[in-house]
Motif scaffolding. Structure first.
Motif, PDB file in Angstrom:
ATOM      1  N   PHE A 186       6.406  14.092   0.298  1.00  0.00           N
ATOM      2  CA  PHE A 186       6.192  12.374  -0.024  1.00  0.00           C
ATOM      3  C   PHE A 186       5.285  11.123  -0.256  1.00  0.00           C
ATOM      4  O   PHE A 186       4.556  11.810   0.041  1.00  0.00           O
ATOM      5  N   ASN A 187       6.219  10.643  -0.690  1.00  0.00           N
ATOM      6  CA  ASN A 187       5.135   8.841  -0.124  1.00  0.00           C
ATOM      7  C   ASN A 187       5.824   8.201   0.232  1.00  0.00           C
ATOM      8  O   ASN A 187       6.741   7.675   0.943  1.00  0.00           O
TER       9      ASN A 187
ATOM     10  N   PHE B 111      -2.396  17.239   3.864  1.00  0.00           N
ATOM     11  CA  PHE B 111      -3.603  15.567   3.229  1.00  0.00           C
ATOM     12  C   PHE B 111      -2.578  14.761   3.329  1.00  0.00           C
ATOM     13  O   PHE B 111      -1.337  14.388   2.395  1.00  0.00           O
ATOM     14  N   ALA B 112      -3.068  13.633   3.572  1.00  0.00           N
ATOM     15  CA  ALA B 112      -2.417  11.896   3.433  1.00  0.00           C
ATOM     16  C   ALA B 112      -3.245  11.127   2.373  1.00  0.00           C
ATOM     17  O   ALA B 112      -5.447  11.597   2.862  1.00  0.00           O
ATOM     18  N   LEU B 113      -3.079  11.169   0.885  1.00  0.00           N
ATOM     19  CA  LEU B 113      -4.036  10.203   0.058  1.00  0.00           C
ATOM     20  C   LEU B 113      -3.845   8.275   0.108  1.00  0.00           C
ATOM     21  O   LEU B 113      -2.563   8.406  -0.523  1.00  0.00           O
TER      22      LEU B 113
ATOM     23  N   THR C   3     -11.882   3.637  -5.299  1.00  0.00           N
ATOM     24  CA  THR C   3     -12.256   4.186  -4.430  1.00  0.00           C
ATOM     25  C   THR C   3     -10.714   5.179  -3.916  1.00  0.00           C
ATOM     26  O   THR C   3      -9.434   4.520  -3.594  1.00  0.00           O
ATOM     27  N   PHE C   4     -10.889   6.713  -3.989  1.00  0.00           N
ATOM     28  CA  PHE C   4      -9.474   7.180  -2.987  1.00  0.00           C
ATOM     29  C   PHE C   4     -10.643   8.071  -2.485  1.00  0.00           C
ATOM     30  O   PHE C   4     -11.466   8.583  -2.341  1.00  0.00           O
ATOM     31  N   SER C   5      -9.167   8.347  -0.950  1.00  0.00           N
ATOM     32  CA  SER C   5      -9.678   9.351   0.350  1.00  0.00           C
ATOM     33  C   SER C   5      -8.843  10.018   0.788  1.00  0.00           C
ATOM     34  O   SER C   5      -7.160   8.827   0.178  1.00  0.00           O
TER      35      SER C   5
ATOM     36  N   GLU D  73       1.021  -0.836  -0.283  1.00  0.00           N
ATOM     37  CA  GLU D  73       0.270   0.453  -0.025  1.00  0.00           C
ATOM     38  C   GLU D  73       1.290   1.228  -0.197  1.00  0.00           C
ATOM     39  O   GLU D  73       1.502   1.411   0.820  1.00  0.00           O
ATOM     40  N   ALA D  74       0.692   2.633  -1.114  1.00  0.00           N
ATOM     41  CA  ALA D  74       1.276   3.313  -1.353  1.00  0.00           C
ATOM     42  C   ALA D  74       0.937   4.251  -0.460  1.00  0.00           C
ATOM     43  O   ALA D  74      -0.635   4.878  -0.982  1.00  0.00           O
ATOM     44  N   THR D  75       0.638   5.419   0.349  1.00  0.00           N
ATOM     45  CA  THR D  75       0.287   6.751   0.992  1.00  0.00           C
ATOM     46  C   THR D  75       0.753   8.296   0.169  1.00  0.00           C
ATOM     47  O   THR D  75       2.274   7.862   0.663  1.00  0.00           O
TER      48      THR D  75
END
Length: 484
Positions: A275-276, A221-223, A142-144, A98-100
């Protein structure tokens, strides 16, 4: 200095060929596509002499299988990589990944702000999606976006770093996405946040005095997406040459009831710190044994790389070194490295585009010059070696001279981007000089062409693309002339 701790005897498969028409001109030999192939047990006996009295030149072909290892890069710096990576996937080889993406927001202090009696029509959070890797694109993804509860500091962030954010998203949405298509998607902003932002904006609240005050109010924010949906998006933070941004918060408003067209105020991601980060659970997969950074692991028949996770392939070049030690008085006509075909992948999840062939040191890291410049296999026309102040032959660093491997989208294999000459000059330098012989680290890269120039740029921190190949498909193919 061969850095592989465990040697594999792949040299027994070396194959040799003698070209019957020894009178062909040397330039023509490079174009041979159907040589006669003979087996040979002893590499020192490579070649057949057709006429010892007349044949002064023999051209031969050697096919050298290589083995590979998996190395996980330590301290992969993802700060300001230029792209926001969010989503994830689940695979039998790499496990659950999982990438954020984390990013600040900013705004223009010179932008027109709504009048005090302005009416908010709608508030959106938009994403400019530049590319994606996905499966099942006939299903909505879906993305948040979540408001951070701690700031992004002016420091370096790595792929293992994470920041705290609110439990509930301030924006979320499901979208039908298409492969190989730039697109902009919109999520509705959470109503309470939208009203608060708009009230502060038109009321000239101090949070909009400058970006520092705004970050105290809204740190960033965090995506996120869902690995179960097998989709990762690469979000463009800013649109070049347009002065317009597609990623960020957009407040659509009218200054009065009489206005028929909405105006928009943007709070965007242009030029901001970001950053990722990544989480990975490889339980039950071949890569589960990769637990230590900068350590070479034998993971079995299949080997591969996954960007952002930091996994890279290291090629054991000892078979090439052994082969070169058997030769005397030869000229290399062409040397090429091939990997693949890659294991099955959907059209919407194309493998990593290319890899820079960096020289590895004995710590399984990139071999570097004293000033930090990385050594890599160079293209033809660029020097492969130089001499240091003490007279020692050392690798050379040439800006723009890297000779990466590129993915062939028709054959699904990796070959040198410099397809005409391959890695001939590199093999020749290893043979003719005392330059250190090392293994090669294959570093994921984006490949672009500008005329005769090949440009390879880092993509290890910019996506979740991957590739997997069978070790039996990694081969060096060498045509050479033996002079007598």
């Amino acid at each position: 200095m061969l850095t592989t701790k465990t040697k594999k005897n792949n040299f027994s498969k070396v194959i040799t060929t003698s070209i019957q028409n020894w009178q062909a001109k040397l330039a023509g030999l490079l174009l041979l596509s159907t040589p006669l192939i003979y087996g040979c047990e002893d590499p020192s006996d490579i070649g057949l002499v057709l006429d010892p009295e007349a044949n002064r030149i023999g051209v031969f072909y050697a096919e050298i299988p290589l083995s590979a290892y998996l190395v996980s890069a330590d301290s992969l710096n993802t700060t300001n990589s230029g792209t926001l990576v969010a989503g994830g996937d689940i695979s039998d080889y790499f496990g659950r990944t999982e990438a954020t993406a984390y990013s600040r927001l900013t705004f223009s202090t010179s932008a027109t702000i709504p009048e005090s009696e302005a009416i908010l029509d709608s508030a959106k959070f938009s994403l400019g999606i530049g590319s994606l890797t996905a499966e099942d694109l006939d299903e909505a993804k879906t993305f948040s976006a979540y408001k951070l509860t701690e700031p992004i500091l002016d420091t370096a962030y790595y792929n293992f770093d994470h920041l705290a954010y609110e439990e509930a998203p301030f924006a979320a949405g499901s979208f039908m996405l298409k492969e190989n298509s730039d697109t902009v998607v919109f999520m509705n902003l959470e109503e309470a946040l939208a009203d608060d932002l708009f009230t502060k904006l038109k009321g000239e609240d101090p949070v909009f005095n400058d970006i520092f005050s705004f970050r105290d109010y809204f740190p960033g924010f965090a995506l996120k997406g869902s690995p179960e949906q097998q989709t990762t998006i690469n979000v463009i933070r800013e649109e070049h040459n347009t002065g317009y941004t597609n990623t960020g918060i957009k407040l659509y408003y009218r200054n009065s009831e009489e206005d028929t067209v909405s105006s928009v105020y943007s709070i965007y991601t242009n030029g901001v710190r970001h950053f990722n980060s990544i989480t990975n659970d490889p339980s039950g997969t071949p890569t589960s044994i990769v637990t230590e950074k900068n350590t070479a692991y034998d993971v079995g028949d299949l080997v591969g790389s996954k960007a952002l996770l930091g996994h890279m392939v290291k090629l054991n070049m000892e078979p090439l070194s052994n082969f070169l030690d058997t030769l005397g008085n030869v000229i290399f006509n062409k040397a090429s490295l091939e990997m693949g075909p890659t294991e099955n992948f959907p059209d919407s999840n194309m493998p990593i585009q290319g890899m820079i062939q960096y020289l590895a040191d004995d710590n399984n890291e990139i071999l570097r010059r004293e000033d930090g410049a990385p050594y890599s296999v160079q293209q033809k026309g660029y020097p492969q070696t130089t001499t240091d102040d003490d007279g020692n032959v050392v690798p050379v660093f040439t800006s723009g001279g890297a000779n990466p491997l590129a993915f062939n989208t028709e054959k699904f294999i990796y070959t040198p981007a410099d397809s005409r000459y391959g890695i001939t000059d590199y093999v020749d330098a290893l043979y003719r000089t005392d330059v250190v012989r090392t293994d090669l680290l294959l570093y994921p890269a984006s490949i672009t062409y500008s005329g005769n120039s090949i440009v390879a740029s880092n993509s290890l921190t910019r996506s979740l693309r991957e590739y997997i190949v069978n070790q039996n498909s990694i081969t060096l193919k060498i045509y050479y002339t033996k002079l007598r």
